[in-house]
Design an enzyme around this catalytic site. Structure first.
Site, PDB file in Angstrom:
ATOM      1  N   ASP A  46       0.878  -1.191   0.047  1.00 44.17           N
ATOM      2  CA  ASP A  46      -0.085  -0.068  -0.023  1.00 44.17           C
ATOM      3  C   ASP A  46       0.934   1.167   0.099  1.00 44.17           C
ATOM      4  OD1 ASP A  46       0.741  -0.324   2.744  1.00 44.17           O
ATOM      5  OD2 ASP A  46      -1.102   0.323   3.406  1.00 44.17           O
ATOM      6  N   SER A 134      -5.244  -4.299  12.722  1.00 43.88           N
ATOM      7  CA  SER A 134      -5.836  -2.739  12.807  1.00 43.88           C
ATOM      8  C   SER A 134      -6.491  -2.249  13.972  1.00 43.88           C
ATOM      9  CB  SER A 134      -6.278  -2.574  11.364  1.00 43.88           C
ATOM     10  OG  SER A 134      -5.560  -2.704  10.479  1.00 43.88           O
ATOM     11  N   ASP A 180      -5.327   0.147   6.132  1.00 42.38           N
ATOM     12  CA  ASP A 180      -5.941  -0.013   7.526  1.00 42.38           C
ATOM     13  C   ASP A 180      -7.123   1.000   7.667  1.00 42.38           C
ATOM     14  OD1 ASP A 180      -3.987  -1.744   7.224  1.00 42.38           O
ATOM     15  OD2 ASP A 180      -2.961  -1.054   9.164  1.00 42.38           O
TER      16      ASP A 180
HETATM   17  C1  GLA Z   1       0.202  -2.564   8.517  1.00 41.37           C
HETATM   18  C2  GLA Z   1       0.165  -1.102   7.861  1.00 41.37           C
HETATM   19  C3  GLA Z   1      -0.679  -1.122   6.623  1.00 41.37           C
HETATM   20  C4  GLA Z   1       0.008  -2.022   5.479  1.00 41.37           C
HETATM   21  C5  GLA Z   1       0.376  -3.389   6.112  1.00 41.37           C
HETATM   22  C6  GLA Z   1       1.091  -4.326   5.373  1.00 41.37           C
HETATM   23  O1  GLA Z   1      -1.104  -2.918   8.888  1.00 41.37           O
HETATM   24  O2  GLA Z   1      -0.358  -0.182   8.728  1.00 41.37           O
HETATM   25  O3  GLA Z   1      -0.591   0.407   6.057  1.00 41.37           O
HETATM   26  O4  GLA Z   1       1.152  -1.554   5.069  1.00 41.37           O
HETATM   27  O5  GLA Z   1       0.883  -3.427   7.413  1.00 41.37           O
HETATM   28  O6  GLA Z   1       0.374  -4.743   3.989  1.00 41.37           O
END
Ligand code: GLA
Length: 391
Positions: A46, A134, A180
């Protein structure tokens, strides 16, 4: 219970309201909720202009609040110390870690020019913390949604998600991408959130096939590496792109990566190989989900996991084991695909499976994982859920 039930939103809200009454003596005037997320595919891209395919899960953070007539926010969450935030002072990072997510979001609203009145609040959660699901984005998005109600304004959903991401960057010191907060803000019942991270545009992809289920298995381990590990991965991808010499990963092919191999160290080469291959896998998986066709999903999820383990080095033995147990069950056992999900270094796996076999899959995951690690995992099933909203 092997497949843990998801507490209903109304039960979470009732809990938050009862605690508000108990601790602060008043009934709530506002109750906001925002979900955690699980990512089906598109990991660690992302922040590389890639595509990601998460969904909001039926696990929420709920905040109940009532104005208190002061210039302070007072908030409680479980057993943690009470957060007392002085709204007349400039927001700054505080030793009470959990309060920083609130401070970051308040800062974002104040910088938009909103005057926030003091209020008392209770935070309750069904999103496991440290599970790679998240919970921090859910807290930020729930807080942003609460503040929208309190200051009587509505942010464009994208602006709200970006404000929440900024809070994570500046107040939690995690240079995360947009996945997230976008999943938590844009999530929709029975839909996946396909995010084009270059344009920062989400597209809702229907996921309503009644025969399918999504199982989340939290390994209940979280390795220390996580702190610097995320930022280091991000730096590696920036170095890889610089060596290739293009503006965006979206313009890069595997040939570009191979052609620039001599300009990178071996580690950056592997990171770059992950980025380009994962973007391609995610584009293909999104097409398959749109067509409700799952013949290739298992291979794509496996390749994604292997690439995260070998090239990106964000998996760990516990995640590998959980994925292996699902893979061993195979199609016959009802498993369409499995992989680690989220930032890694511990946390959860996601398994796409047949609904009628979900319980036997969860049982196998639980029993074998416990037998081989001595750790009791947390396993639940989820459908794509509704994103942040006021209750
Ligand atoms: C964490 C970060 C996201 C993303 C994921 C891996 O969740 O907060 O932004 O980079 O790792 O895909």
């Amino acid at each position: 219970m092997i497949l843990q039930p998801n507490t209903s939103l109304s039960d979470l809200a009732a809990d938050a309201q009862a605690q508000l009454k108990h601790h602060y003596g008043k009934d709530a005037t506002f109750v906001a909720a925002a979900p955690g997320r699980v990512n089906l595919i598109g990991e660690h891209i992302d922040y590389c202009d890639g595509f990601v395919l998460p969904l909001a899960i039926e696990r929420y953070i709920v905040i109940a609040a009532v104005p208190n007539g002061t210039s302070q926010v007072r908030a409680r969450s479980g057993d943690a110390d009470e957060a007392v935030i002085d709204l007349s002072e400039k927001m700054a990072i505080n030793d009470l870690k959990w309060s920083n997510y609130l401070r970051g979001v308040i800062d974002g609203f104040q910088k938009r020019g909103h005057v926030i009145p003091g209020f008392d609040a209770i935070v309750v959660s069904s999103v496991p913390t440290g599970g790679g699901l998240s919970s921090s984005a859910a807290l930020e998005c729930a807080m942003a949604t609460l503040l929208e109600a309190i200051v009587d304004t509505t942010l464009d959903t994208k602006e709200k998600a970006l404000l929440a991401q900024k809070a994570e960057h500046e107040f939690a010191n995690v240079p995360c991408g947009i996945m997230d907060q976008f999943a938590s803000a844009f999530g929709k019942k029975d839909h996946l959130v396909l995010i084009d991270c270059q344009s920062a545009e989400p597209e809702l992809v229907p996921f309503s096939n009644p025969d399918l289920e999504i199982i989340v298995a939290n390994t209940c381990v979280s390795h220390d590496l996580s702190d610097g590990g995320y930022a280091a991965r991000r730096q590696d991808t920036e170095d890889g792109l610089a060596a290739i010499g293009k503006e965006s990963w979206r313009a890069c092919t595997m040939d570009d990566v191979l052609a620039a191999k001599d300009k990178m160290n071996e580690r950056v080469f592997r990171r770059s190989r992950h980025v380009v291959s994962e973007i391609a896998r995610t584009v293909q998986a999104a097409e398959d989900f749109k067509k409700d066709e799952y013949a290739d999903i298992g291979r794509l999820m496996k390749e994604s996991h292997d690439s995260l383990r070998d090239d990106f080095e964000v998996s760990c033995p516990e995640l590998d084991l959980m994925v292996k147990i699902a893979e061993d069950l195979g199609l016959e056992g009802g498993v369409l695909g499995a992989r680690m999900t989220g930032g890694g270094f511990g946390g959860s796996t996601v398994t796409l499976c047949r609904k009628d076999q979900a319980l036997s899959i969860a049982t196998a995951l639980h029993e074998r994982y416990l037998a081989e690690t001595g750790i009791t995992p947390q396993i639940f099933a989820t459908r794509p859920a509704r994103g942040a909203h006021i209750l």
